[in-house]
Write a protein that holds these residues in place. Structure first.
Motif, PDB file in Angstrom:
ATOM      1  N   LEU A 116       0.855  -1.192   0.000  1.00  0.00           N
ATOM      2  CA  LEU A 116       0.000   0.000   0.000  1.00  0.00           C
ATOM      3  C   LEU A 116       0.884   1.233   0.000  1.00  0.00           C
ATOM      4  O   LEU A 116       1.976   1.203   0.574  1.00  0.00           O
ATOM      5  CB  LEU A 116      -0.860   0.047   1.273  1.00  0.00           C
ATOM      6  N   HIS A 117       0.408   2.316  -0.594  1.00  0.00           N
ATOM      7  CA  HIS A 117       1.192   3.543  -0.488  1.00  0.00           C
ATOM      8  C   HIS A 117       0.900   4.256   0.833  1.00  0.00           C
ATOM      9  O   HIS A 117       1.794   4.782   1.472  1.00  0.00           O
ATOM     10  CB  HIS A 117       0.909   4.472  -1.664  1.00  0.00           C
ATOM     11  N   GLY A 118      -0.357   4.270   1.229  1.00  0.00           N
ATOM     12  CA  GLY A 118      -0.730   4.930   2.480  1.00  0.00           C
ATOM     13  C   GLY A 118      -2.237   4.992   2.555  1.00  0.00           C
ATOM     14  O   GLY A 118      -2.937   4.426   1.727  1.00  0.00           O
ATOM     15  N   GLY A 119      -2.776   5.631   3.599  1.00  0.00           N
ATOM     16  CA  GLY A 119      -4.220   5.780   3.703  1.00  0.00           C
ATOM     17  C   GLY A 119      -4.808   4.817   4.703  1.00  0.00           C
ATOM     18  O   GLY A 119      -4.577   3.615   4.615  1.00  0.00           O
ATOM     19  N   VAL A 120      -5.590   5.350   5.629  1.00  0.00           N
ATOM     20  CA  VAL A 120      -6.098   4.546   6.744  1.00  0.00           C
ATOM     21  C   VAL A 120      -6.997   3.426   6.257  1.00  0.00           C
ATOM     22  O   VAL A 120      -6.893   2.289   6.688  1.00  0.00           O
ATOM     23  CB  VAL A 120      -6.849   5.439   7.755  1.00  0.00           C
ATOM     24  N   ARG A 121      -7.888   3.738   5.311  1.00  0.00           N
ATOM     25  CA  ARG A 121      -8.817   2.712   4.854  1.00  0.00           C
ATOM     26  C   ARG A 121      -8.052   1.525   4.260  1.00  0.00           C
ATOM     27  O   ARG A 121      -8.353   0.381   4.524  1.00  0.00           O
ATOM     28  CB  ARG A 121      -9.777   3.301   3.814  1.00  0.00           C
ATOM     29  N   ASP A 122      -7.034   1.845   3.459  1.00  0.00           N
ATOM     30  CA  ASP A 122      -6.234   0.779   2.874  1.00  0.00           C
ATOM     31  C   ASP A 122      -5.453   0.029   3.937  1.00  0.00           C
ATOM     32  O   ASP A 122      -5.332  -1.180   3.892  1.00  0.00           O
ATOM     33  CB  ASP A 122      -5.253   1.359   1.862  1.00  0.00           C
ATOM     34  N   VAL A 123      -4.903   0.742   4.892  1.00  0.00           N
ATOM     35  CA  VAL A 123      -4.091   0.097   5.927  1.00  0.00           C
ATOM     36  C   VAL A 123      -4.939  -0.890   6.720  1.00  0.00           C
ATOM     37  O   VAL A 123      -4.489  -1.964   7.091  1.00  0.00           O
ATOM     38  CB  VAL A 123      -3.442   1.155   6.845  1.00  0.00           C
ATOM     39  N   GLN A 124      -6.205  -0.566   6.952  1.00  0.00           N
ATOM     40  CA  GLN A 124      -7.075  -1.504   7.675  1.00  0.00           C
ATOM     41  C   GLN A 124      -7.251  -2.802   6.907  1.00  0.00           C
ATOM     42  O   GLN A 124      -7.354  -3.869   7.488  1.00  0.00           O
ATOM     43  CB  GLN A 124      -8.438  -0.864   7.947  1.00  0.00           C
ATOM     44  N   THR A 125      -7.257  -2.679   5.602  1.00  0.00           N
ATOM     45  CA  THR A 125      -7.354  -3.882   4.772  1.00  0.00           C
ATOM     46  C   THR A 125      -6.171  -4.804   5.052  1.00  0.00           C
ATOM     47  O   THR A 125      -6.296  -6.013   5.054  1.00  0.00           O
ATOM     48  CB  THR A 125      -7.321  -3.504   3.269  1.00  0.00           C
ATOM     49  N   GLY A 126      -5.017  -4.199   5.332  1.00  0.00           N
ATOM     50  CA  GLY A 126      -3.807  -4.980   5.547  1.00  0.00           C
ATOM     51  C   GLY A 126      -3.776  -5.736   6.859  1.00  0.00           C
ATOM     52  O   GLY A 126      -2.955  -6.625   7.027  1.00  0.00           O
ATOM     53  N   VAL A 127      -4.651  -5.388   7.807  1.00  0.00           N
ATOM     54  CA  VAL A 127      -4.583  -6.002   9.139  1.00  0.00           C
ATOM     55  C   VAL A 127      -4.783  -7.512   9.083  1.00  0.00           C
ATOM     56  O   VAL A 127      -4.197  -8.245   9.850  1.00  0.00           O
ATOM     57  CB  VAL A 127      -5.593  -5.331  10.094  1.00  0.00           C
ATOM     58  N   GLN A 128      -5.620  -7.972   8.139  1.00  0.00           N
ATOM     59  CA  GLN A 128      -5.843  -9.422   8.058  1.00  0.00           C
ATOM     60  C   GLN A 128      -4.631 -10.150   7.470  1.00  0.00           C
ATOM     61  O   GLN A 128      -4.597 -11.363   7.443  1.00  0.00           O
ATOM     62  CB  GLN A 128      -7.059  -9.720   7.173  1.00  0.00           C
ATOM     63  N   GLN A 129      -3.657  -9.424   6.988  1.00  0.00           N
ATOM     64  CA  GLN A 129      -2.526 -10.061   6.323  1.00  0.00           C
ATOM     65  C   GLN A 129      -1.368 -10.253   7.313  1.00  0.00           C
ATOM     66  O   GLN A 129      -1.339  -9.687   8.385  1.00  0.00           O
ATOM     67  CB  GLN A 129      -2.052  -9.174   5.165  1.00  0.00           C
ATOM     68  N   ARG A 130      -0.398 -11.055   6.912  1.00  0.00           N
ATOM     69  CA  ARG A 130       0.797 -11.272   7.726  1.00  0.00           C
ATOM     70  C   ARG A 130       1.724 -10.067   7.684  1.00  0.00           C
ATOM     71  O   ARG A 130       2.350  -9.699   8.644  1.00  0.00           O
ATOM     72  CB  ARG A 130       1.579 -12.469   7.181  1.00  0.00           C
ATOM     73  N   GLY A 131       1.831  -9.495   6.481  1.00  0.00           N
ATOM     74  CA  GLY A 131       2.753  -8.378   6.336  1.00  0.00           C
ATOM     75  C   GLY A 131       2.152  -7.320   5.445  1.00  0.00           C
ATOM     76  O   GLY A 131       1.524  -7.634   4.441  1.00  0.00           O
ATOM     77  N   CYS A 132       2.327  -6.072   5.825  1.00  0.00           N
ATOM     78  CA  CYS A 132       1.849  -4.970   5.005  1.00  0.00           C
ATOM     79  C   CYS A 132       3.008  -4.015   4.800  1.00  0.00           C
ATOM     80  O   CYS A 132       3.542  -3.465   5.764  1.00  0.00           O
ATOM     81  CB  CYS A 132       0.696  -4.272   5.710  1.00  0.00           C
ATOM     82  N   PHE A 133       3.425  -3.844   3.544  1.00  0.00           N
ATOM     83  CA  PHE A 133       4.473  -2.880   3.226  1.00  0.00           C
ATOM     84  C   PHE A 133       3.800  -1.575   2.841  1.00  0.00           C
ATOM     85  O   PHE A 133       2.893  -1.559   2.011  1.00  0.00           O
ATOM     86  CB  PHE A 133       5.324  -3.394   2.063  1.00  0.00           C
ATOM     87  N   PHE A 134       4.223  -0.483   3.447  1.00  0.00           N
ATOM     88  CA  PHE A 134       3.625   0.816   3.132  1.00  0.00           C
ATOM     89  C   PHE A 134       4.721   1.858   2.919  1.00  0.00           C
ATOM     90  O   PHE A 134       5.881   1.643   3.249  1.00  0.00           O
ATOM     91  CB  PHE A 134       2.638   1.245   4.223  1.00  0.00           C
ATOM     92  N   ALA A 135       4.328   3.002   2.362  1.00  0.00           N
ATOM     93  CA  ALA A 135       5.310   4.043   2.041  1.00  0.00           C
ATOM     94  C   ALA A 135       4.827   5.361   2.622  1.00  0.00           C
ATOM     95  O   ALA A 135       4.361   5.405   3.752  1.00  0.00           O
ATOM     96  CB  ALA A 135       5.475   4.127   0.531  1.00  0.00           C
ATOM     97  N   ARG A 136       4.957   6.411   1.870  1.00  0.00           N
ATOM     98  CA  ARG A 136       4.410   7.741   2.129  1.00  0.00           C
ATOM     99  C   ARG A 136       5.131   8.536   3.215  1.00  0.00           C
ATOM    100  O   ARG A 136       5.421   9.680   3.011  1.00  0.00           O
ATOM    101  CB  ARG A 136       2.906   7.679   2.454  1.00  0.00           C
ATOM    102  N   SER A 137       5.430   7.960   4.384  1.00  0.00           N
ATOM    103  CA  SER A 137       6.021   8.775   5.454  1.00  0.00           C
ATOM    104  C   SER A 137       7.535   8.941   5.299  1.00  0.00           C
ATOM    105  O   SER A 137       8.154   9.694   6.041  1.00  0.00           O
ATOM    106  CB  SER A 137       5.693   8.179   6.820  1.00  0.00           C
ATOM    107  N   HIS A 138       8.137   8.234   4.336  1.00  0.00           N
ATOM    108  CA  HIS A 138       9.560   8.399   3.996  1.00  0.00           C
ATOM    109  C   HIS A 138      10.516   7.992   5.115  1.00  0.00           C
ATOM    110  O   HIS A 138      11.677   8.410   5.111  1.00  0.00           O
ATOM    111  CB  HIS A 138       9.855   9.844   3.569  1.00  0.00           C
TER     112      HIS A 138
END
Ligand code: FE2
Ligand code: FE2
Length: 238
Positions: A116-138
């Protein structure tokens, strides 16, 4: 299962992207995934798009990619972001704009690992997963989440990812032009077979990036900064 290079927030910085790709190649990365923000801030958006298209899969869209491609407007940009993205829009080829506009907002690296690049709604989607890679905050970050706690882990050395936990991982930013500290291209190596993660910090020619950005009109002058602020105040009043 593979040894993945994970990178993002390139922001048109060809020197940093080249240095990071060379480091990932040297470490034997089999696939390289990109978390978005290929363009913005620096003078080589077209070259970075070409390099990412050639070397990375999957690639997801960052906000700067969508603004650069005209899919989003400048409303939520700071003055310097808007200025460099207006410049970026002028130099990108039609083909690169179409490619940026076509990028998906999220992707799956393999079962249990989402990008995911970022965004709360998207990040919540990642909770069911083992790993979530995100960006945006550098910033390079890793959080371990289990039923009772969220724990931030140190980003040095090889990190063992436990099967029973979920991880949120930011590999950092390839572009360090906006950072005050030493300019290093940041990315990560994720070995999905061994379940390990390592953060990389790679030196690159930051002076060359900065000189090009200044010469080719990607850096806001104090006068233009004041003009942009004035324009924003006028727009806010109407
Ligand atoms: Fe970014
Ligand atoms: Fe972004």
């Amino acid at each position: 299962m593979a040894l993945y290079g994970i990178l993002g927030d390139i922001h048109g910085n060809r020197e940093a992207l080249g240095a990071a790709l060379a480091a990932l190649d040297e470490r034997g990365a089999q696939r390289i995934a990109c978390l978005g923000d290929v363009v913005g801030y620096n003078a080589d958006p077209e070259e970075c798009v070409a390099l990412v298209r050639r070397r990375c899969a999957p690639v997801i869209a960052g906000d700067h990619d969508l603004i650069g491609a005209g899919q989003l407007d400048f409303r939520r940009c700071s003055n310097d972001t808007e200025y460099s993205l207006r410049r970026t829009r002028r130099v990108l080829s039609r083909e690169s704009i179409a490619w940026l506009a076509s990028l998906p907002r999220r992707a799956t690296l393999e079962e249990g690992a989402v990008l995911l690049h970022g965004g709360v709604r998207d990040v919540q989607t990642g909770v069911q997963q083992r790993g979530c890679f995100f960006a945006r905050s550098h910033e390079q970050r890793i959080y371990r989440i289990n039923a009772d706690s969220v724990e931030e882990l140190p980003t040095h050395g090889q990190i063992l990812l436990r099967q029973e936990d979920t991880y949120f991982i930011n590999p950092g930013a390839i572009d360090a032009s906006r950072k005050r500290s030493r300019k290093l291209a940041e990315c990560a190596l994720f070995d999905s077979r061994a379940g390990t993660l390592e953060f990389l910090r790679v030196p690159y020619d930051g002076a060359a990036t900065e000189a090009k950005a200044a010469v080719f009109g990607y850096r806001l002058t104090p006068f233009t900064d004041r003009l942009y602020s004035l324009k924003r105040r006028l727009v806010a009043r109407t």
